[in-house]
Design a protein around this motif. Sequence first.
Motif, PDB file in Angstrom:
ATOM      1  N   ILE A  88       0.850  -1.193   0.000  1.00 41.35           N
ATOM      2  CA  ILE A  88       0.000   0.000   0.000  1.00 41.35           C
ATOM      3  C   ILE A  88       0.886   1.243   0.000  1.00 41.35           C
ATOM      4  O   ILE A  88       1.435   1.620   1.044  1.00 41.35           O
ATOM      5  CB  ILE A  88      -0.935   0.002   1.228  1.00 41.35           C
ATOM      6  N   PRO A  89       1.044   1.895  -1.158  1.00 40.51           N
ATOM      7  CA  PRO A  89       1.876   3.103  -1.212  1.00 40.51           C
ATOM      8  C   PRO A  89       1.102   4.303  -0.673  1.00 40.51           C
ATOM      9  O   PRO A  89      -0.060   4.518  -1.020  1.00 40.51           O
ATOM     10  CB  PRO A  89       2.184   3.252  -2.700  1.00 40.51           C
ATOM     11  N   ILE A  90       1.771   5.072   0.181  1.00 38.56           N
ATOM     12  CA  ILE A  90       1.158   6.258   0.777  1.00 38.56           C
ATOM     13  C   ILE A  90       2.133   7.427   0.732  1.00 38.56           C
ATOM     14  O   ILE A  90       3.327   7.249   0.466  1.00 38.56           O
ATOM     15  CB  ILE A  90       0.736   6.008   2.239  1.00 38.56           C
ATOM     16  N   TYR A  91       1.593   8.620   0.974  1.00 41.63           N
ATOM     17  CA  TYR A  91       2.434   9.805   1.156  1.00 41.63           C
ATOM     18  C   TYR A  91       1.901  10.579   2.348  1.00 41.63           C
ATOM     19  O   TYR A  91       0.785  10.345   2.812  1.00 41.63           O
ATOM     20  CB  TYR A  91       2.492  10.672  -0.102  1.00 41.63           C
ATOM     21  N   SER A  92       2.720  11.493   2.845  1.00 42.76           N
ATOM     22  CA  SER A  92       2.332  12.320   3.980  1.00 42.76           C
ATOM     23  C   SER A  92       1.799  13.643   3.456  1.00 42.76           C
ATOM     24  O   SER A  92       2.524  14.404   2.816  1.00 42.76           O
ATOM     25  CB  SER A  92       3.540  12.565   4.893  1.00 42.76           C
ATOM     26  N   SER A  93       0.527  13.907   3.715  1.00 38.51           N
ATOM     27  CA  SER A  93      -0.071  15.190   3.347  1.00 38.51           C
ATOM     28  C   SER A  93       0.322  16.207   4.409  1.00 38.51           C
ATOM     29  O   SER A  93       0.274  15.925   5.605  1.00 38.51           O
ATOM     30  CB  SER A  93      -1.597  15.049   3.283  1.00 38.51           C
ATOM     31  N   THR A  94       0.724  17.395   3.949  1.00 39.20           N
ATOM     32  CA  THR A  94       1.193  18.407   4.894  1.00 39.20           C
ATOM     33  C   THR A  94       0.535  19.755   4.656  1.00 39.20           C
ATOM     34  O   THR A  94       0.085  20.063   3.555  1.00 39.20           O
ATOM     35  CB  THR A  94       2.723  18.608   4.787  1.00 39.20           C
ATOM     36  N   LYS A  95       0.508  20.516   5.705  1.00 39.26           N
ATOM     37  CA  LYS A  95       0.113  21.922   5.633  1.00 39.26           C
ATOM     38  C   LYS A  95       1.417  22.707   5.666  1.00 39.26           C
ATOM     39  O   LYS A  95       2.295  22.431   6.492  1.00 39.26           O
ATOM     40  CB  LYS A  95      -0.759  22.286   6.826  1.00 39.26           C
ATOM     41  N   ARG A  96       1.538  23.673   4.762  1.00 40.72           N
ATOM     42  CA  ARG A  96       2.756  24.476   4.724  1.00 40.72           C
ATOM     43  C   ARG A  96       2.517  25.809   5.418  1.00 40.72           C
ATOM     44  O   ARG A  96       1.537  26.496   5.136  1.00 40.72           O
ATOM     45  CB  ARG A  96       3.191  24.729   3.288  1.00 40.72           C
ATOM     46  N   GLU A  97       3.419  26.137   6.299  1.00 41.61           N
ATOM     47  CA  GLU A  97       3.412  27.436   6.959  1.00 41.61           C
ATOM     48  C   GLU A  97       4.677  28.159   6.505  1.00 41.61           C
ATOM     49  O   GLU A  97       5.777  27.694   6.752  1.00 41.61           O
ATOM     50  CB  GLU A  97       3.387  27.264   8.474  1.00 41.61           C
ATOM     51  N   VAL A  98       4.491  29.272   5.812  1.00 43.00           N
ATOM     52  CA  VAL A  98       5.624  29.981   5.221  1.00 43.00           C
ATOM     53  C   VAL A  98       5.816  31.325   5.908  1.00 43.00           C
ATOM     54  O   VAL A  98       4.870  32.074   6.130  1.00 43.00           O
ATOM     55  CB  VAL A  98       5.409  30.195   3.705  1.00 43.00           C
ATOM     56  N   GLU A  99       7.067  31.605   6.226  1.00 43.73           N
ATOM     57  CA  GLU A  99       7.432  32.882   6.830  1.00 43.73           C
ATOM     58  C   GLU A  99       8.493  33.524   5.940  1.00 43.73           C
ATOM     59  O   GLU A  99       9.467  32.877   5.555  1.00 43.73           O
ATOM     60  CB  GLU A  99       8.001  32.609   8.228  1.00 43.73           C
TER      61      GLU A  99
END
Length: 121
Positions: A88-99
């Motif tokens: 089962i191939p998966i990836y990590s979904s992320t929220k990006r916080e940019v400064e």
Amino acid sequence: MKRLVLLFSHQLTEKQELDAKEGLKCSEILYMPKELKEKWQNLGMERELNEFKDFLKEVTTIGDYVLVQGEWGATYEMVNYCKENNLIPIYSSTKREVEEKKEGETIVKISKFVHRGFVQY
């Protein structure tokens, strides 16, 4: 219980580890050996992926999760390999916080990635 095998060039965060154990019900998280991890981090156009496929053959059983993130072409090929071999191939979904900070004539951009969850390809 399932395993999570990483074709991934970073250390998992505590939140990702917890999500793997509780959300995916993984009893074990397996990192690539150092030499394979270094190759994964530096794949180029001439990439050869048989070593990574051999690694997965050695450490996985049907239904294990494989976190695949990296160079796009290699990721595509390894996701297909996983699907063909009942992984089962998966990836990590992320929220990006940019400064962004202006330092004279230079703009410094700091990106923070916050894990939202694992998603199946």
